[in-house]
Design a protein around this motif. Structure first.
Motif, mmCIF file in Angstrom:
data_model
loop_
_atom_site.group_PDB
_atom_site.id
_atom_site.type_symbol
_atom_site.label_atom_id
_atom_site.label_comp_id
_atom_site.label_asym_id
_atom_site.label_seq_id
_atom_site.Cartn_x
_atom_site.Cartn_y
_atom_site.Cartn_z
ATOM 1 N N VAL A 72 0.845 -1.203 0.000
ATOM 2 C CA VAL A 72 0.000 0.000 0.000
ATOM 3 C C VAL A 72 0.875 1.247 0.000
ATOM 4 N N VAL A 73 1.934 1.262 0.807
ATOM 5 C CA VAL A 73 2.839 2.413 0.860
ATOM 6 C C VAL A 73 3.546 2.588 -0.485
ATOM 7 N N ALA A 86 1.980 6.466 -7.054
ATOM 8 C CA ALA A 86 0.909 7.360 -7.495
ATOM 9 C C ALA A 86 1.340 8.821 -7.334
ATOM 10 N N GLY A 87 1.968 9.143 -6.208
ATOM 11 C CA GLY A 87 2.456 10.503 -5.989
ATOM 12 C C GLY A 87 3.517 10.890 -7.009
ATOM 13 N N VAL A 96 2.483 1.634 -3.499
ATOM 14 C CA VAL A 96 1.504 2.105 -4.486
ATOM 15 C C VAL A 96 1.236 3.598 -4.283
ATOM 16 N N ALA A 97 1.120 4.048 -3.030
ATOM 17 C CA ALA A 97 0.892 5.467 -2.751
ATOM 18 C C ALA A 97 2.079 6.307 -3.228
ATOM 19 N N LEU A 98 3.298 5.846 -2.982
ATOM 20 C CA LEU A 98 4.483 6.575 -3.442
ATOM 21 C C LEU A 98 4.547 6.641 -4.971
ATOM 22 N N TYR A 116 1.784 11.539 -10.350
ATOM 23 C CA TYR A 116 1.050 12.807 -10.296
ATOM 24 C C TYR A 116 2.012 13.980 -10.457
#
Length: 176
Positions: free
Chosen positions: A24-25, A31-32, A27-29, A35
């Motif tokens: 999860v961490v 995605a950031g 994937v969040a990194l 972006y």
């Protein structure tokens, strides 16, 4: 001393939870990062390309406004008061306008109002500025090809409007 022994199922459950949190961490990194990259490549290369001014702008200022020094004004007297065109021309010149002809109205038109501002299609912006010098002046478009403006003083003329005093302008940071 007592030693606690964990079962294999408990160890597997903890390992699976840790793996899920790490995924999860990550994937969040990612995605950031995507972006940020997208916003970096999608922004305009310069402020001018986006239509934004490149410097500070002044609140209330009109962009690329015409100035009195760019306007040639012919002053015509349509009244019986002698010297009215000459004295008005002196006041208009003091406001920064370029003075052309100063004489009686060549059209010999009777003007009951304070003034008539005559201009051609190329002198609309200039005529607007000249019309602001005499309260109640009537704009009249004619067929002249140049951008000169005629200020024809009528019987209702008393004086030019009070010249605006320069006010302090406030620089506002560029909003772009």
């Amino acid at each position: 001393m007592s030693h606690v022994v964990e079962s294999a199922a408990s160890q597997r459950h903890r390992r699976n939870r840790r793996t899920a949190i790490i995924l999860v961490v990550l994937v969040a990194l990612l995605a950031g990062a995507f972006y940020y990259a997208a916003s970096y490549f999608n922004r305009p290369s310069s402020p001018a390309a986006s239509g934004c001014p490149t410097s500070d702008f002044t609140a209330g200022a009109a962009p690329a406004a015409i100035t009195p020094a760019q306007i040639t004004v012919n002053i015509y007297n349509a009244t019986n008061r002698a010297g009215l065109a000459a004295s008005t021309a002196k006041d208009i010149k003091a406001r920064g306008f370029v003075i052309g002809q100063v004489t009686n109205d060549p059209l010999k038109k009777k003007i009951d109002g304070p003034a008539e501002v005559r201009f051609g299609p190329n002198g609309k912006a200039a005529a607007d500025l000249v019309a602001k010098q005499v309260e109640g002046s009537k704009p009249t478009q004619d067929t002249r090809a140049d951008a000169t403006v005629d200020l024809v003083i009528g019987n209702g003329f008393k004086a030019l409007v009070v010249a605006a005093t320069p006010t302090a302008t406030v620089a506002v940071p560029n909003p772009c």
